[in-house]
Scaffold this motif. Structure first.
Motif, PDB file in Angstrom:
ATOM      1  N   GLY A 273      -3.108 -79.646 -27.336  1.00  0.00           N
ATOM      2  CA  GLY A 273      -2.362 -80.502 -26.352  1.00  0.00           C
ATOM      3  C   GLY A 273      -3.080 -80.243 -25.240  1.00  0.00           C
ATOM      4  O   GLY A 273      -3.427 -79.151 -24.624  1.00  0.00           O
ATOM      5  N   VAL A 274      -3.139 -81.233 -24.246  1.00  0.00           N
ATOM      6  CA  VAL A 274      -3.816 -81.268 -23.007  1.00  0.00           C
ATOM      7  C   VAL A 274      -2.861 -81.761 -21.793  1.00  0.00           C
ATOM      8  O   VAL A 274      -2.465 -82.950 -21.972  1.00  0.00           O
ATOM      9  CB  VAL A 274      -5.099 -81.760 -23.024  1.00  0.00           C
ATOM     10  CG1 VAL A 274      -5.701 -82.036 -21.600  1.00  0.00           C
ATOM     11  CG2 VAL A 274      -6.097 -81.475 -24.121  1.00  0.00           C
ATOM     12  N   LEU A 275      -2.681 -80.774 -20.730  1.00  0.00           N
ATOM     13  CA  LEU A 275      -1.871 -81.132 -19.641  1.00  0.00           C
ATOM     14  C   LEU A 275      -2.828 -81.122 -18.444  1.00  0.00           C
ATOM     15  O   LEU A 275      -3.437 -79.959 -18.188  1.00  0.00           O
ATOM     16  CB  LEU A 275      -0.866 -80.169 -19.358  1.00  0.00           C
ATOM     17  CG  LEU A 275      -0.057 -80.495 -18.078  1.00  0.00           C
ATOM     18  CD1 LEU A 275       0.784 -81.691 -18.203  1.00  0.00           C
ATOM     19  CD2 LEU A 275       1.354 -79.105 -18.102  1.00  0.00           C
ATOM     20  N   ILE A 276      -3.040 -82.037 -17.867  1.00  0.00           N
ATOM     21  CA  ILE A 276      -4.093 -82.204 -16.572  1.00  0.00           C
ATOM     22  C   ILE A 276      -3.363 -81.801 -15.443  1.00  0.00           C
ATOM     23  O   ILE A 276      -2.392 -82.227 -15.227  1.00  0.00           O
ATOM     24  CB  ILE A 276      -4.840 -83.571 -16.508  1.00  0.00           C
ATOM     25  CG1 ILE A 276      -5.835 -83.877 -17.712  1.00  0.00           C
ATOM     26  CG2 ILE A 276      -5.409 -83.735 -15.254  1.00  0.00           C
ATOM     27  CD1 ILE A 276      -6.182 -85.182 -17.843  1.00  0.00           C
ATOM     28  N   ILE A 277      -3.995 -80.747 -14.751  1.00  0.00           N
ATOM     29  CA  ILE A 277      -3.728 -80.706 -13.156  1.00  0.00           C
ATOM     30  C   ILE A 277      -4.502 -81.494 -12.379  1.00  0.00           C
ATOM     31  O   ILE A 277      -5.717 -81.545 -12.526  1.00  0.00           O
ATOM     32  CB  ILE A 277      -3.950 -79.043 -12.711  1.00  0.00           C
ATOM     33  CG1 ILE A 277      -3.290 -78.236 -13.630  1.00  0.00           C
ATOM     34  CG2 ILE A 277      -3.567 -78.665 -11.627  1.00  0.00           C
ATOM     35  CD1 ILE A 277      -3.763 -76.712 -13.702  1.00  0.00           C
ATOM     36  N   SER A 278      -3.869 -82.367 -11.689  1.00  0.00           N
ATOM     37  CA  SER A 278      -4.676 -83.161 -10.528  1.00  0.00           C
ATOM     38  C   SER A 278      -4.207 -82.991  -9.259  1.00  0.00           C
ATOM     39  O   SER A 278      -3.084 -82.538  -9.013  1.00  0.00           O
ATOM     40  CB  SER A 278      -4.298 -84.788 -11.168  1.00  0.00           C
ATOM     41  OG  SER A 278      -2.952 -85.078 -10.782  1.00  0.00           O
ATOM     42  N   ALA A 279      -5.125 -83.612  -8.402  1.00  0.00           N
ATOM     43  CA  ALA A 279      -4.606 -83.390  -7.029  1.00  0.00           C
ATOM     44  C   ALA A 279      -3.829 -84.663  -6.466  1.00  0.00           C
ATOM     45  O   ALA A 279      -3.734 -85.557  -7.351  1.00  0.00           O
ATOM     46  CB  ALA A 279      -6.136 -83.609  -6.014  1.00  0.00           C
ATOM     47  N   LYS A 280      -3.172 -84.405  -5.553  1.00  0.00           N
ATOM     48  CA  LYS A 280      -2.181 -85.281  -4.985  1.00  0.00           C
ATOM     49  C   LYS A 280      -2.455 -86.884  -5.085  1.00  0.00           C
ATOM     50  O   LYS A 280      -1.880 -87.788  -5.554  1.00  0.00           O
ATOM     51  CB  LYS A 280      -1.480 -85.177  -3.823  1.00  0.00           C
ATOM     52  CG  LYS A 280      -0.258 -85.790  -3.480  1.00  0.00           C
ATOM     53  CD  LYS A 280       0.284 -85.290  -2.023  1.00  0.00           C
ATOM     54  CE  LYS A 280       1.441 -86.212  -1.585  1.00  0.00           C
ATOM     55  NZ  LYS A 280       1.888 -85.641  -0.417  1.00  0.00           N
ATOM     56  N   GLU A 281      -3.885 -87.035  -4.694  1.00  0.00           N
ATOM     57  CA  GLU A 281      -4.107 -88.347  -4.320  1.00  0.00           C
ATOM     58  C   GLU A 281      -4.971 -89.086  -5.549  1.00  0.00           C
ATOM     59  O   GLU A 281      -6.024 -89.925  -5.298  1.00  0.00           O
ATOM     60  CB  GLU A 281      -5.016 -88.683  -3.173  1.00  0.00           C
ATOM     61  CG  GLU A 281      -3.998 -88.289  -1.858  1.00  0.00           C
ATOM     62  CD  GLU A 281      -2.842 -89.153  -1.682  1.00  0.00           C
ATOM     63  OE1 GLU A 281      -2.817 -90.352  -2.140  1.00  0.00           O
ATOM     64  OE2 GLU A 281      -1.702 -88.559  -1.520  1.00  0.00           O
ATOM     65  N   ALA A 282      -5.586 -87.940  -6.783  1.00  0.00           N
ATOM     66  CA  ALA A 282      -6.584 -88.600  -7.539  1.00  0.00           C
ATOM     67  C   ALA A 282      -6.077 -89.308  -8.767  1.00  0.00           C
ATOM     68  O   ALA A 282      -5.921 -88.888  -9.927  1.00  0.00           O
ATOM     69  CB  ALA A 282      -6.893 -86.988  -8.012  1.00  0.00           C
ATOM     70  N   LEU A 283      -5.761 -90.451  -8.334  1.00  0.00           N
ATOM     71  CA  LEU A 283      -5.102 -91.374  -9.442  1.00  0.00           C
ATOM     72  C   LEU A 283      -6.190 -91.644 -10.352  1.00  0.00           C
ATOM     73  O   LEU A 283      -5.772 -91.837 -11.626  1.00  0.00           O
ATOM     74  CB  LEU A 283      -4.505 -92.698  -8.615  1.00  0.00           C
ATOM     75  CG  LEU A 283      -4.051 -93.702  -9.459  1.00  0.00           C
ATOM     76  CD1 LEU A 283      -2.868 -93.236 -10.217  1.00  0.00           C
ATOM     77  CD2 LEU A 283      -3.898 -95.144  -8.506  1.00  0.00           C
TER      78      LEU A 283
END
Length: 231
Positions: free
Chosen positions: A74-84
């Motif tokens: 499974g993959v859970l992405i960590i994204s920056a706050k504004e990185a839509l």
């Protein structure tokens, strides 16, 4: 559950690793695309926590590799706050979910468990953390004292879970503030809001005839008493 954490921020990576290990996971760290690629091609993981911006590549390229090689993690992405755009590309590329920085480790835990259950529907449901009369449901984010629902805020739930999973450890006010509100609290001169949250949590637990396990360690912070002291 076996988890690979791909995160190039040493402090965040260590925090995630230590938290997941305390929760009973097998957790490995990688801080570059190359290290993560080598691990994924040689070790089976139940879930990969995938940062996108890396010093030697892009996490989305690693997601492509996972799908091309039919790696079942499974993959859970960590994204920056504004990185839509990154969130959209990740989900369209086959990621199972994403979480936005800054995030609470308890939320990260809940999302990892949700991914694992979706991919392993026959797995035992182990979403309850218990200590004496306290039960915490990491799926619903509800707390119970003596089987009665505790009327607390999300921050108070996170605080209670932080105490329970760190029994017998002295937790400084700064550590508690960083856990609940993120790194921006590092430069605050006043951490009185931590005292107020602890006070409110104690009061609400007492209202349901729960034991006050929280000791104030003067000059340092707080300590949640373990079972041997709570008799």
């Amino acid at each position: 559950m076996k988890v690979l954490v791909l995160e190039d921020n040493p402090r965040l990576g260590a925090s995630i690793h230590d938290f997941l290990v305390r929760e009973g996971y097998t957790c490995e760290l990688a801080d570059t695309y190359a290290k993560a690629r080598d691990k994924l091609l040689s070790v089976d993981y139940d879930c990969v926590l995938l940062d996108i911006m890396l010093p030697d590549g892009n996490g989305l390229d690693l997601l492509k590799l996972i799908k091309q090689e039919n790696i079942p993690s499974g993959v859970l992405i960590i994204s920056a706050k504004e990185a839509l755009d990154d969130k959209i590309k990740g989900l369209e590329g086959g990621a199972d979910d994403y979480i936005t920085k800054p995030f609470h480790l308890t939320e990260l835990h809940a999302r990892l468990r949700a991914i694992y259950r979706r991919k392993n529907p026959a797995a035992t449901n182990n979403n309850i953390i218990s200590f004496n009369e306290i039960n915490l449901n990491t799926d619903t984010l509800q707390a119970y004292i003596n089987n009665q629902l505790l009327d607390i805020t999300r921050k108070e739930f996170d605080l209670l879970m932080y105490f329970v999973v760190n029994k017998n450890r002295v937790l400084s006010k700064q550590a508690i503030a960083t856990h609940l509100w993120g790194d921006y609290t590092d430069n605050l001169d006043n951490l009185d809001f931590v005292y107020q949250h602890v006070k409110n949590l104690r009061r609400k637990i007492s209202q349901l005839n729960g034991t006050d396990y929280i000791d104030t360690v003067y000059g340092l912070g707080y300590r949640f008493k373990g079972a041997e002291e709570a008799q």
